[in-house]
Motif scaffolding. Structure first.
Motif, PDB file in Angstrom:
ATOM      1  N   GLY B 100     -32.027  61.950  -7.405  1.00  9.96           N
ATOM      2  CA  GLY B 100     -32.271  61.527  -6.023  1.00  9.96           C
ATOM      3  C   GLY B 100     -31.226  60.565  -5.488  1.00  9.96           C
ATOM      4  O   GLY B 100     -30.746  60.707  -4.368  1.00  9.96           O
ATOM      5  N   LEU B 101     -30.867  59.595  -6.303  1.00  6.78           N
ATOM      6  CA  LEU B 101     -29.921  58.571  -5.866  1.00  6.78           C
ATOM      7  C   LEU B 101     -28.570  59.183  -5.510  1.00  6.78           C
ATOM      8  O   LEU B 101     -28.006  58.926  -4.442  1.00  6.78           O
ATOM      9  N   MET B 102     -28.075  60.032  -6.406  1.00  8.78           N
ATOM     10  CA  MET B 102     -26.741  60.608  -6.190  1.00  8.78           C
ATOM     11  C   MET B 102     -26.750  61.529  -4.985  1.00  8.78           C
ATOM     12  O   MET B 102     -25.813  61.532  -4.182  1.00  8.78           O
ATOM     13  N   VAL B 103     -27.820  62.322  -4.869  1.00  9.34           N
ATOM     14  CA  VAL B 103     -27.891  63.261  -3.746  1.00  9.34           C
ATOM     15  C   VAL B 103     -27.936  62.496  -2.431  1.00  9.34           C
ATOM     16  O   VAL B 103     -27.270  62.864  -1.465  1.00  9.34           O
ATOM     17  N   LEU B 128     -25.501  51.189  -0.454  1.00 11.34           N
ATOM     18  CA  LEU B 128     -26.699  52.026  -0.335  1.00 11.34           C
ATOM     19  C   LEU B 128     -27.983  51.209  -0.501  1.00 11.34           C
ATOM     20  O   LEU B 128     -28.924  51.338   0.292  1.00 11.34           O
ATOM     21  N   ALA B 129     -28.006  50.343  -1.522  1.00 10.70           N
ATOM     22  CA  ALA B 129     -29.233  49.585  -1.780  1.00 10.70           C
ATOM     23  C   ALA B 129     -29.585  48.660  -0.608  1.00 10.70           C
ATOM     24  O   ALA B 129     -30.737  48.643  -0.170  1.00 10.70           O
ATOM     25  N   PRO B 130     -28.649  47.891  -0.032  1.00 10.90           N
ATOM     26  CA  PRO B 130     -28.996  47.083   1.142  1.00 10.90           C
ATOM     27  C   PRO B 130     -29.466  47.941   2.319  1.00 10.90           C
ATOM     28  O   PRO B 130     -30.402  47.562   3.022  1.00 10.90           O
ATOM     29  N   LEU B 131     -28.837  49.091   2.496  1.00 14.06           N
ATOM     30  CA  LEU B 131     -29.248  49.969   3.592  1.00 14.06           C
ATOM     31  C   LEU B 131     -30.699  50.391   3.418  1.00 14.06           C
ATOM     32  O   LEU B 131     -31.500  50.325   4.354  1.00 14.06           O
ATOM     33  N   VAL B 171     -29.268  44.183  -4.497  1.00 14.34           N
ATOM     34  CA  VAL B 171     -28.118  43.556  -3.857  1.00 14.34           C
ATOM     35  C   VAL B 171     -26.995  44.582  -3.726  1.00 14.34           C
ATOM     36  O   VAL B 171     -26.997  45.594  -4.418  1.00 14.34           O
ATOM     37  N   ALA B 172     -26.067  44.300  -2.826  1.00 12.96           N
ATOM     38  CA  ALA B 172     -24.951  45.219  -2.645  1.00 12.96           C
ATOM     39  C   ALA B 172     -24.224  45.372  -3.964  1.00 12.96           C
ATOM     40  O   ALA B 172     -23.902  44.391  -4.622  1.00 12.96           O
ATOM     41  N   GLY B 173     -23.970  46.599  -4.373  1.00 13.53           N
ATOM     42  CA  GLY B 173     -23.261  46.846  -5.612  1.00 13.53           C
ATOM     43  C   GLY B 173     -24.187  47.195  -6.753  1.00 13.53           C
ATOM     44  O   GLY B 173     -23.761  47.813  -7.711  1.00 13.53           O
ATOM     45  N   SER B 174     -25.462  46.822  -6.658  1.00 14.41           N
ATOM     46  CA  SER B 174     -26.355  47.230  -7.734  1.00 14.41           C
ATOM     47  C   SER B 174     -26.885  48.606  -7.372  1.00 14.41           C
ATOM     48  O   SER B 174     -27.926  48.754  -6.740  1.00 14.41           O
ATOM     49  N   TYR B 175     -26.115  49.574  -7.790  1.00 16.78           N
ATOM     50  CA  TYR B 175     -26.342  50.945  -7.358  1.00 16.78           C
ATOM     51  C   TYR B 175     -27.232  51.629  -8.388  1.00 16.78           C
ATOM     52  O   TYR B 175     -26.753  52.324  -9.272  1.00 16.78           O
ATOM     53  N   ASP B 176     -28.527  51.364  -8.305  1.00 17.30           N
ATOM     54  CA  ASP B 176     -29.424  51.910  -9.319  1.00 17.30           C
ATOM     55  C   ASP B 176     -30.625  52.569  -8.653  1.00 17.30           C
ATOM     56  O   ASP B 176     -30.885  52.364  -7.475  1.00 17.30           O
TER      57      ASP B 176
END
Lengths: 325, 725
Positions: B100-103, B128-131, B171-176
């Protein structure tokens, strides 16, 4: 002729010596057997350790746990290890394998510091196997860091070292069962007393307060206590406060206080709200109510600042505080 | 709401010609927009301090897969067999992740491309996470509005925009996965409440779709698929069960289960594993319950009672037998350890040391609750109280959610994330209820007068209030006090959250920083320096050996093949690497030749005092290395001093002082001065002078060491052509 006399004398001495050694040995075994019949784990102090374990003339083997059980040593793991060891010793005591060649002993640091020094131990608990007639080798130390100290592991280790087969018999734990019975009787009793009106069971607010109690229980970190088993209060003499300084540590007493604070905070704030919803009152009670409400607000502020100050002491460098430093 | 609008300071700036309704809408939009922007902005600390960089370890893997997806397309992503990791085994990526995340990122990327906004995929990933946190703010508003009213929704939306418990994972950059999963979860809940309230198939189907999105993005979907049936059960028990609930649950369960089975990683679990059995059982119960109700409406009471008791016995017996057969034949999968750990708090500690060893799986101390929620910890019970006062279908749901989440958060620190939204929602309900109650008491006109007029008019106003129809005297003052107190609490909340976000949750861990003596910031960028060196100076097919922590980062940044990475699926392989690290150089060389290693990478913090380096992790390597058959000769005890200490100075165990990890970490360190008044070779992390100083490497050679020696890379020498003679 003279030589013969000497020789005879020497021979006599040796036989006597051997005899006396055998005597001493059987004495020792008798004593140890007596002790272990009384109590499965023999508690050894400095002299006992010297006499029964350290002395090289032994034809029996011993499994000894070196530990520090007194509460000021703050070794919570020792207590657990001791319980497991006791289960093993107890099982051995009542098993068929019980003989007078294997004994279970225990040295507490506070009674037998010399024994700790002699073996150069500076950690506890340690399990060491003393084979007959020999000093323990490196392999006679149980590797606690790898295997842990559950009774099953201890038995495996004993089997490896002394070839003694023991079946564990764990005494069933009745306390949980009793607690459940007690709870059920209490609930049934309550229902019996209140049998005329079950209305309170359908009262939302009663359920609400009950659930909020549970919430306060969880927020105050009781599950942490359940899993990590911290001491009830700080045992360190220097630390006078009830609260741990570290954010990764908490004491049981501390969590109780926090739990009560949370619940109190909730109670007072709801109280203030309810006052507002009270029906129209006469001026006298009205005055009292407004006074109570004002007190309530002050109490909420004090509770909040008190909690903030505790939190501040746990997190070094937290910049905010209010009223109470 | 009316009281709110009337005392807001910017009232005069509101367009006067707008009607009252429009003013309200305007205000709502205004607050929501600002909460959304705030949610985005407060998560940018790390980007502003460092740069737009991806954090930690797992996000690097997600970043790499996303990049692959955008470059190669969905089908090759789906069939991707990764030969860069777990050399020589490789790893099937497509079937072992939640896509889901990658898509999502790829979709955003392509949409922006289509509009000719050329943004780098890395920036999409970073932001992506902040958005999605901004989206979460809006969904929280909608959900709370369904539960209570719009003003509670606004408060909840503002609270969730800065709650640290949620910021910690977004947070920005924690792309999980968690970054978008919370949004999906709340969206599903919102649609679920809508479905329950309306009983319409449209809302239920939307709920199933949202659930599908949730399943595709996070393994925590199991929480949802258990919470919704729990809600239905609670509705049955409390007598709130209706046709609306029946329609909603049946639709959501059927559609949701079929959809969730489309994710390859989930597969047939929804119909086989025990974690999903509650949902299945409730589905069956719903059918039986409705059928019984139907039969009841057609029969007399006596007939019905006879039929009911007969049916109950046969069905119960049949179900018991069937369950036993299925269980015995192994069709019902046993519950996983992690799930047991959730149900019985002490289970993990006693039975699964691996789960217990991870710090994220530790139970939560009370101070962590306060750290992550501050004010909400107090307002949460108040919200529950208000929910109990008017028990509706929706309120029962949020109470169930709150109860389960607080239990899970107590057992595992990591699940604070699930608790954060419900904390905000219930606190929002509590705060807004208190405020609306007291705002009504606040006599605004008089307040204005008293502040502007003289003492004489004050006394007259007070006398007027005496015959006011209030329930008690000084109503206004008390209301004023309560409102002030609430505002004060909310202000402390804002300060607290900002402090926690800035201090605790905004360090990327790939770039380190320290304060210099003059107070300015000093950046250590050694990790990326080393990875880029690997990328540009080594052969493209070079195999790099390192401890598994750095696996994801090396594949993502250096684009080199690695032996083990953070997806710790193969213990024996990790153990082999551990054995190499803890053996002597000669032994290690054999293992490295066997594994075809070209470079070895170690993390060393002794020069600058970085504490989570490989020497401090070394005991884990020994433990894991010795845990398999091949490494049985490696014993943890040998690496300790006879007194049982782990030391690297002269008294340290000789085996430790001669193992590969020690040599690679301290190679030529013995000639280096690190601190004043200290001998050369003084290790600043462990505060000792190292024990083995002047040694040479025979089978390896130093290839690169970064500026602060944080990362050291060694090249494994090839075997000599003529063999050893």
């Amino acid at each position: 002729m003279k030589y013969f006399v000497y020789l005879f004398f020497i021979c006599a001495c040796i036989t006597l010596n051997v005899l006396s050694e055998e005597d001493v040995l059987s004495d020792k075994i008798q004593q140890l057997t007596q002790w272990s019949l009384k109590k499965p784990i023999i508690r050894l102090n400095n002299e006992h350790f010297k006499h029964y374990v350290k002395a090289s003339s032994r034809n029996y083997s011993m499994f000894i746990m070196f530990t520090a059980l007194s509460p000021q040593r703050q070794c919570s793991i020792c207590k657990q290890a001791y319980d497991e060891f006791q289960i093993v010793a107890q099982s051995y005591r009542y098993s068929n394998a019980f003989s007078n060649s294997v004994f279970f002993g225990m040295v507490d640091f506070d009674d037998g510091s010399d024994a700790f020094q002699y073996l150069k131990l500076n950690t506890a608990p340690v399990f060491i196997y003393f084979p007959p007639k020999m000093k323990p080798k490196k392999s006679d130390y149980m590797d606690l860091s790898r295997s842990g100290f559950s009774a099953e592991q201890i038995i495996k280790w004993i089997h490896d070292r002394a070839d003694v087969e023991i079946q564990i018999y764990r005494p069933p734990n009745y306390s949980g069962f009793l607690l459940v019975i007690l709870m059920i009787t209490m609930i049934l009793g309550l229902l019996y007393v209140k049998r005329d009106s079950f209305k309170f069971l359908f009262n939302h607010i009663v359920w609400g307060i009950f659930i909020i109690g549970i919430v306060c229980y969880f927020i105050s970190g009781q599950t942490w206590n359940l899993i990590n088993g911290p001491p009830f209060m700080p045992q360190n003499k220097n630390n006078m406060g009830l609260f741990a300084d570290d954010s990764n540590m908490q004491y049981i007493a501390e969590t109780y206080i926090v739990q009560i604070l949370f619940f109190l905070h909730f109670g007072v704030s709801i109280g203030v709200i309810l006052l507002n919803e009270a029906p129209k009152l006469k001026s006298q009670t009205g005055k009292r109510n407004s006074f109570v409400a004002a007190v309530g607000i002050v109490v909420v502020v004090i509770l909040f600042s008190y909690l903030l100050s505790i939190f501040r002491s746990k997190y070094q460098g937290y910049p905010y505080s209010f009223l109470i430093k | 709401m009316d009281a709110l609008t009337s005392i807001l300071p910017f009232k005069q700036y509101l367009p006067h010609k707008l009607s009252y309704d429009k003013q309200e809408t305007f205000l709502k939009l205004f607050i929501l927009t600002f909460a959304g922007i705030l949610a985005f902005a407060t998560r940018l600390f790390s980007v502003l301090r460092y740069e737009s960089v991806i954090h930690e370890f797992d996000p690097y893997f997600n970043y790499r897969t996303t990049k692959f997806l955008t470059d190669e397309g969905f089908y090759s992503f789906h069939n991707w067999f990764d030969d860069r990791a777990w050399y020589p085994l490789g790893r099937i990526i497509g079937g072992t992740i939640y896509p889901g995340l990658m898509v999502t990122s790829a979709a955003i990327y392509h949409t922006l491309r289509w509009f000719h906004i050329t943004i780098d995929i890395r920036n999409v990933c970073v932001f992506l996470a902040p958005l999605f946190s901004s989206f979460t703010v809006i969904v929280t508003y909608l959900l709370t509005k369904e539960l209570k009213n719009a003003s509670a929704g606004l408060v909840a939306a503002c609270l969730i925009s800065i709650v640290p418990g949620y910021i910690s994972r977004s947070v920005a950059g924690s792309y999980d996965n968690e970054g978008i999963a919370i949004f999906c979860m709340l969206l599903t809940y919102y649609l679920w409440i809508k479905a329950i309230k309306t009983g319409s198939i449209m809302w239920s189907a939307s709920c199933a779709l949202a659930y599908f999105y949730m399943v595709s993005s996070w393994g925590g979907y199991v929480f949802l698929i258990n919470l919704m049936p729990l809600h239905v059960l609670a509705l049955m028990v409390t007598g709130h069960f209706s046709h609306r609930v029946y329609v909603a649950y049946s639709t959501v369960y059927i559609l949701g289960t079929i959809l969730s089975m489309q994710i390859p990683f989930v597969g047939f679990q929804p119909v086989q594993s025990s974690e999903h059995m509650l949902a299945f059982g409730t589905f069956g119960l719903c059918q039986i319950y409705s059928f019984v109700e139907y039969v009841k409406s057609k029969l007399t009471e006596a007939q019905f009672n006879a039929l009911f008791s007969f049916a109950l016995m046969t069905v119960g017996f049949g179900l018991g037998i069937a369950g036993l057969v299925l269980w015995a034949s192994g069709k019902i999968a046993p519950w996983t350890g992690r799930f047991y750990a959730l149900l019985d708090p002490s289970y993990a500690k006693n039975h699964i040391p691996i789960i217990a060893s991870v710090s994220e799986h530790q139970p939560t101390a009370w101070s962590s609750f306060f750290f992550d929620f501050e004010l909400l910890v107090f307002m949460f019970p108040v919200g529950i109280y208000y929910c109990f006062k008017e028990l509706t279908d929706a309120n029962i749901f949020i109470i169930m959610y709150g109860m389960t989440a607080i239990y899970f958060a107590g057992v595992m620190v990591r699940l604070m994330l699930v608790l954060a939204p419900v904390m905000c929602i219930l606190s929002g309900i509590g705060i807004s209820s208190i405020l609306t109650t007291y705002m009504r008491n606040l006599d605004v006109n008089q307040l204005k007068k008293t502040t502007s007029s003289t003492a004489s008019s004050q006394s007259s106003s007070r006398s007027r209030r005496g015959d006011d129809s209030s329930t008690y005297p000084r109503k206004n003052e008390i209301a004023f006090g309560v409102v002030c107190l609430m505002s004060f609490f909310l202000i402390t909340y804002v300060f607290h959250c900002t402090w926690v976000t800035s201090e605790a949750y905004s360090s990327p861990s790939i770039v380190l920083s320290a304060r210099t003596g003059t107070g300015s910031k000093y950046i250590f960028d050694d990790f990326r320096e080393a990875y880029w060196w690997l990328r540009y100076n080594t052969d493209e097919d070079a195999k790099v050996m390192s401890w598994w922590d750095y696996g994801y980062q090396i594949t993502a940044m250096a684009n080199r093949t690695i032996l083990v990475d953070n997806n710790t699926w193969n213990n024996t392989h990790i153990s082999r690497v551990g054995q190499a690290m803890s053996s002597t150089e000669d032994k290690a060389y054999e293992i490295m030749r066997e594994l075809d290693v070209d470079y070895v990478l170690v993390i060393f913090g002794g020069l600058i005092g970085y504490s989570s380096d490989d020497i401090n992790k070394f005991l884990w390597m020994v433990r894991i290395g010795g845990s398999t058959e091949k490494g049985a000769h490696i014993k943890e005890k040998d690496y300790f001093t006879p007194q049982g200490e782990f030391r690297v100075d002269k008294d340290g165990s000789p085996i430790l002082l001669n193992c590969l990890m020690y040599k690679l970490s301290y190679y030529r360190f013995g000639e280096t001065y690190t601190e004043q008044d200290k001998p050369p070779g003084y290790d600043r992390t462990r505060s000792v002078e190292i024990g083995n100083k002047n040694f040479e490497l025979e089978k390896l050679e130093e290839a690169y060491t970064t500026e602060h020696w944080l990362v050291r890379i060694y090249k494994v020498k090839k075997e000599e052509n003529r063999g050893q003679s």
